[in-house]
Every structure is written in C-alpha cells, then in structure tokens.
Design an enzyme around this catalytic site. Structure first.
Site, PDB file in Angstrom:
ATOM      1  CE  LYS A   1      -4.422  -1.234   0.323  1.00 15.47           C
ATOM      2  NZ  LYS A   1      -4.821  -2.266   1.521  1.00 15.47           N
TER       3      LYS A   1
ATOM      4  CE  LYS B   1     -13.242  -6.047  -1.977  1.00 13.39           C
ATOM      5  NZ  LYS B   1     -13.619  -6.036  -0.470  1.00 13.39           N
TER       6      LYS B   1
ATOM      7  CE  LYS C   1      -4.980  -9.232  -3.283  1.00 16.13           C
ATOM      8  NZ  LYS C   1      -5.659  -9.331  -2.351  1.00 16.13           N
TER       9      LYS C   1
HETATM   10  P1  TYM Z   1     -11.070  -8.126   1.730  1.00 17.19           P
HETATM   11  O1  TYM Z   1     -12.308  -7.282   2.069  1.00 17.19           O
HETATM   12  O2  TYM Z   1      -9.934  -7.726   0.899  1.00 17.19           O
HETATM   13  O3  TYM Z   1     -11.452  -9.719   1.176  1.00 17.19           O
HETATM   14  C1  TYM Z   1     -12.601 -10.330   1.613  1.00 17.19           C
HETATM   15  C2  TYM Z   1     -12.197 -12.030   1.705  1.00 17.19           C
HETATM   16  O4  TYM Z   1     -12.296 -12.444   0.252  1.00 17.19           O
HETATM   17  C3  TYM Z   1     -10.819 -13.104   0.280  1.00 17.19           C
HETATM   18  N1  TYM Z   1     -10.191 -12.582  -1.082  1.00 17.19           N
HETATM   19  C4  TYM Z   1      -9.790 -13.486  -2.101  1.00 17.19           C
HETATM   20  N2  TYM Z   1      -9.713 -14.877  -1.738  1.00 17.19           N
HETATM   21  C5  TYM Z   1      -9.202 -15.656  -2.861  1.00 17.19           C
HETATM   22  N3  TYM Z   1      -8.782 -15.066  -4.013  1.00 17.19           N
HETATM   23  C6  TYM Z   1      -8.911 -13.568  -4.180  1.00 17.19           C
HETATM   24  N4  TYM Z   1      -8.440 -13.037  -5.203  1.00 17.19           N
HETATM   25  C7  TYM Z   1      -9.549 -12.971  -3.243  1.00 17.19           C
HETATM   26  N5  TYM Z   1      -9.634 -11.482  -3.031  1.00 17.19           N
HETATM   27  C8  TYM Z   1     -10.166 -11.534  -1.744  1.00 17.19           C
HETATM   28  C9  TYM Z   1      -9.984 -12.340   1.166  1.00 17.19           C
HETATM   29  O5  TYM Z   1      -8.817 -13.187   1.652  1.00 17.19           O
HETATM   30  C10 TYM Z   1     -10.978 -12.140   2.402  1.00 17.19           C
HETATM   31  O6  TYM Z   1     -10.827 -13.295   3.259  1.00 17.19           O
HETATM   32  N6  TYM Z   1      -8.297  -7.514   5.924  1.00 17.19           N
HETATM   33  C11 TYM Z   1      -9.635  -8.285   5.369  1.00 17.19           C
HETATM   34  C12 TYM Z   1     -10.750  -7.853   6.081  1.00 17.19           C
HETATM   35  C13 TYM Z   1     -10.734  -8.335   7.674  1.00 17.19           C
HETATM   36  C14 TYM Z   1     -10.773  -9.289   8.178  1.00 17.19           C
HETATM   37  C15 TYM Z   1     -10.838  -9.125   9.581  1.00 17.19           C
HETATM   38  C16 TYM Z   1     -10.751 -10.863   7.754  1.00 17.19           C
HETATM   39  C17 TYM Z   1     -10.660  -7.467   8.842  1.00 17.19           C
HETATM   40  N7  TYM Z   1     -10.815  -7.952   9.809  1.00 17.19           N
HETATM   41  C18 TYM Z   1     -10.692 -10.166  10.458  1.00 17.19           C
HETATM   42  C19 TYM Z   1     -10.763 -11.661   9.044  1.00 17.19           C
HETATM   43  C20 TYM Z   1     -10.856 -11.510  10.135  1.00 17.19           C
HETATM   44  C21 TYM Z   1      -9.754  -7.970   3.932  1.00 17.19           C
HETATM   45  O7  TYM Z   1      -9.304  -6.601   3.272  1.00 17.19           O
HETATM   46  O8  TYM Z   1     -10.464  -8.689   3.227  1.00 17.19           O
END
Ligand code: TYM
Length: 349
Positions: free
Chosen positions: A138, A221, A218
């Site tokens: 980032k 968004k 990957k």
């Molecule tokens: P976020 O919002 O980026 O994504 C949500 C979930 O989707 C999964 N994901 C993917 N899995 C496989 N391939 C991909 N291309 C892909 N893109 C997204 C992410 O791994 C995630 O599980 N930091 C986290 C949010 C969060 C969180 C937490 C998760 C905040 N607090 C506590 C678990 C526990 C995030 O930005 O996810």
C-alpha cells in the site's frame, strides 16, 4: 466443499494451508471473518472466503463483519462508504448468510473494537507492523496517502477476531500474513497479561487464491481485475471475455494448457465437467473464446438465485439495516464481557 487443501495449480503462494479444524471441534467454537466494503464483491471473494462463511455458519457460532473502519484507510467519501457497506451486507445475505444461523454486523456499530486495538498496539512492536507485506504494498501503491491506519490495520484485525474470542477464521490466502500477525499479537498479550484469548486460525477453501482477469495478479477490488457477482449480465460478460488465457496459445489450432489458463481454472468451480472442458482445450477441439463464453453462462447460471435475492433485498434496505442492527445488538454481551476482563487484567480498573 469447505476447508480442504488448496488446489496446487491455483495458488500464487506456496506456503501450505494450516491443518483443517478437526471435524469434532466443540460446537461452541466461534468463527469470525470480515470483508471490506471497499468495492463490489467479486468471485474471488466468494470462491476464496464467502463460500466458507456460508458453510461454516452451521458448524460454529459464526460472526461476520463488514469492516468499515478498515475501509477508511482507502475509501474517503462518506456517501460511497455508506452505500458500499449496505451493498456488501446485501451481497452476503444474498449469497447465503442467514441471520438465523449467524451474526452479521457492521464493524463500527461495535466501536469497542477500536479500544481493544489500542490496547493491542501497546503489546505490538512497530517492526512487526512495518514488515507486513500489505503495508509495504500500500505504501507503494498510494504514496500520497500512507495513513497510520494502513500500518495498524493488522492490529485492528486481531481485535476484530478476539473481541469475540473467535478462533476459526475463514479467509483467502492473501490474509495469511495478517492472520499470522494476529496470532503473534494475541500471544504477546497472553504472555504479558495471562491466558486470555485463543490464537486465531485461518481456514481456506479449495480456491485460496483466485487470479484476476489479467491472469497474473490476485483478483482484487483495488486492482480492478475482477469478475463481479452482482453487476449487470453484460458487464460480467465483458469482464470474462477480457480474461487473459494461456499466453502461449497463439493460433486457434494450438493446444491449450488448462493448468496455466485462468479461464480453465475457474471452470473447476462452476460445473462438474471441467475435465472435459480441459480436454477440449488440450486437443484444440475448443478455442479460448468458446471456453470463455461457456464460463459466462456458467457464472450467470450459478449466481442467478443470489442475483435475484440481491435485487429483492436492495429494494428493501430497511430489512438489511434491521439485520445489521440486530447483529450488533446481539454481540453486546460478548463484547462487554471481553472488555471487562481485558480492562481488569491490564489494570484499567
Ligand atoms: P477483503 O475485503 O480484501 O476480502 C474479503 C475476503 O475475500 C478474500 N479474497 C480472496 N480470496 C481468494 N482470491 C482472491 N482473489 C481474493 N480476494 C479477496 C480475502 O482473503 C478475504 O477473506 N483484511 C480483510 C478484512 C478483515 C478481516 C478481519 C478478515 C478485517 N478484519 C478479521 C478476517 C478476520 C480484507 O481486507 O478482506
């Protein structure tokens, strides 16, 4: 198909997944996961995480959260954040989260998590946060906005999870480093103040890393290489048809290599006959365009019921808001108990 080993051909990161949670784990074990309302949900979110949210809601006491505090590190328009928060909640309900079987809420509706994060920061060396890969990324991607929230992001994740003393955390592989850091933070807390929290454990689907339409990075968004779940059908068609396939397959008559073709890889998750599809590619019986068109059809068919539910729920925002409010209210006793224990242990009372 929750929690089996990842498909070896579909991962960027070779580190093995942690052992799956034992089938006979006690029923009261809590499961927690969060998703950022930073953009439209895509098939990477679903295949990598949401499918497991849905599957695990019957096995554990499950809590799912739309993490608007986290999204503030990148989304700065209040109206956009408000809209996306409701859209993400609607999407999760449409994809199968059932408020009768799990708790769905918005992170900022239980703001005690910010207090717990602060307390965690006092046991977290800065160096741990600085070496987090997503922070380094980032810092490069948005050099004009290296806000402190980007650095402390994983401590807020740790607080998210253990505020509810959850230990099972369904996520995609991109969250592995965050989860590892969460474990270290929890361990540091437990070492200093005595055993208080369980160490969170990541749980993966069969598609822990879904690649984007560029076939290299990957699906994300923030990169914009996504196939969205709830976009108009034409937009989904455009996204799939733009996918990069096997770059060595130049002519229609060249044999394809399904192992390295992202379109072929995605077929694994949208039908039982992917081996036949792969065979068609290997023998050049089918071309990339045919395989993409078929994928569009399959994706639209697979998500048709969810897309319908999404449209219905979007027309009834009060229903969604009611679910979120009830979710936050239901969590209050757990939060109060955890915070009372933590304040006591740390000498704050
Ligand atoms: P976020 O919002 O980026 O994504 C949500 C979930 O989707 C999964 N994901 C993917 N899995 C496989 N391939 C991909 N291309 C892909 N893109 C997204 C992410 O791994 C995630 O599980 N930091 C986290 C949010 C969060 C969180 C937490 C998760 C905040 N607090 C506590 C678990 C526990 C995030 O930005 O996810």
């Amino acid at each position: 198909r929750a929690m089996s080993e990842p498909a070896p051909t579909h991962t960027l990161d070779p580190t093995p997944a942690p052992a799956p949670v034992a089938a006979d784990a006690p029923a009261r074990v809590r499961c927690f996961s969060g998703i950022q309302p930073s953009g439209a949900p895509h098939i990477g979110n679903d295949l990598g995480a949401i499918r497991n949210y849905v599957a695990l809601q019957d096995r554990f006491e499950s809590i799912y959260c739309i993490v608007d505090f986290h999204a503030l590190t990148t989304t700065h328009d209040p109206e956009v954040l408000r809209r996306r928060t409701r859209e993400m909640a609607t999407a999760l309900l449409a994809l199968g989260l059932d408020p009768g079987r799990c708790t769905l809420f918005v992170q900022s509706h239980r703001p005690e998590v910010a207090e717990l994060m602060w307390l965690f920061l006092t046991v977290t060396p800065v160096s741990w946060l600085e070496r987090t890969p997503s922070y380094k990324e980032k810092r490069e991607n948005q050099p004009e906005d290296v806000n402190h929230g980007l650095l402390t992001y994983p401590a807020l994740m740790a607080a998210d999870i253990v505020l509810y003393k959850a230990s099972v955390v369904p996520v995609g592989r991109d969250q592995a480093a965050h989860l590892e850091l969460s474990r270290e933070i929890v361990r540091a807390f437990n070492n200093r103040y005595g055993p208080t929290f369980p160490e969170p454990q990541a749980v993966y689907t069969e598609a822990p890393v879904v690649l984007g339409t560029d076939g290299v990075r990957k699906m994300s968004k923030s990169i914009g290489n996504t196939i969205e779940i709830f976009a108009p059908a034409d937009e989904i068609r455009r996204q799939v048809m733009s996918m990069v396939t096997d770059t060595q397959r130049i002519k229609r008559t060249d044999p394809g290599r399904p192992e390295v073709c992202n379109v072929c890889q995605l077929h694994r998750f949208f039908g039982d006959d992917y081996e036949e599809i792969w065979d068609g590619e290997r023998t050049a019986r089918t071309g990339c365009v045919d395989t993409k068109k078929l994928l569009v059809e399959r994706i639209l068919r697979h998500y048709a019921p969810a897309r319908e539910r999404y449209a219905e729920l979007m027309a009834s925002p009060a229903t969604v808001d009611g679910v979120l409010e009830a979710g936050a209210a239901r969590l209050r006793p757990i939060v109060d108990a955890t915070m009372a224990e933590v304040r006591e242990k740390m000498g704050l009372r």
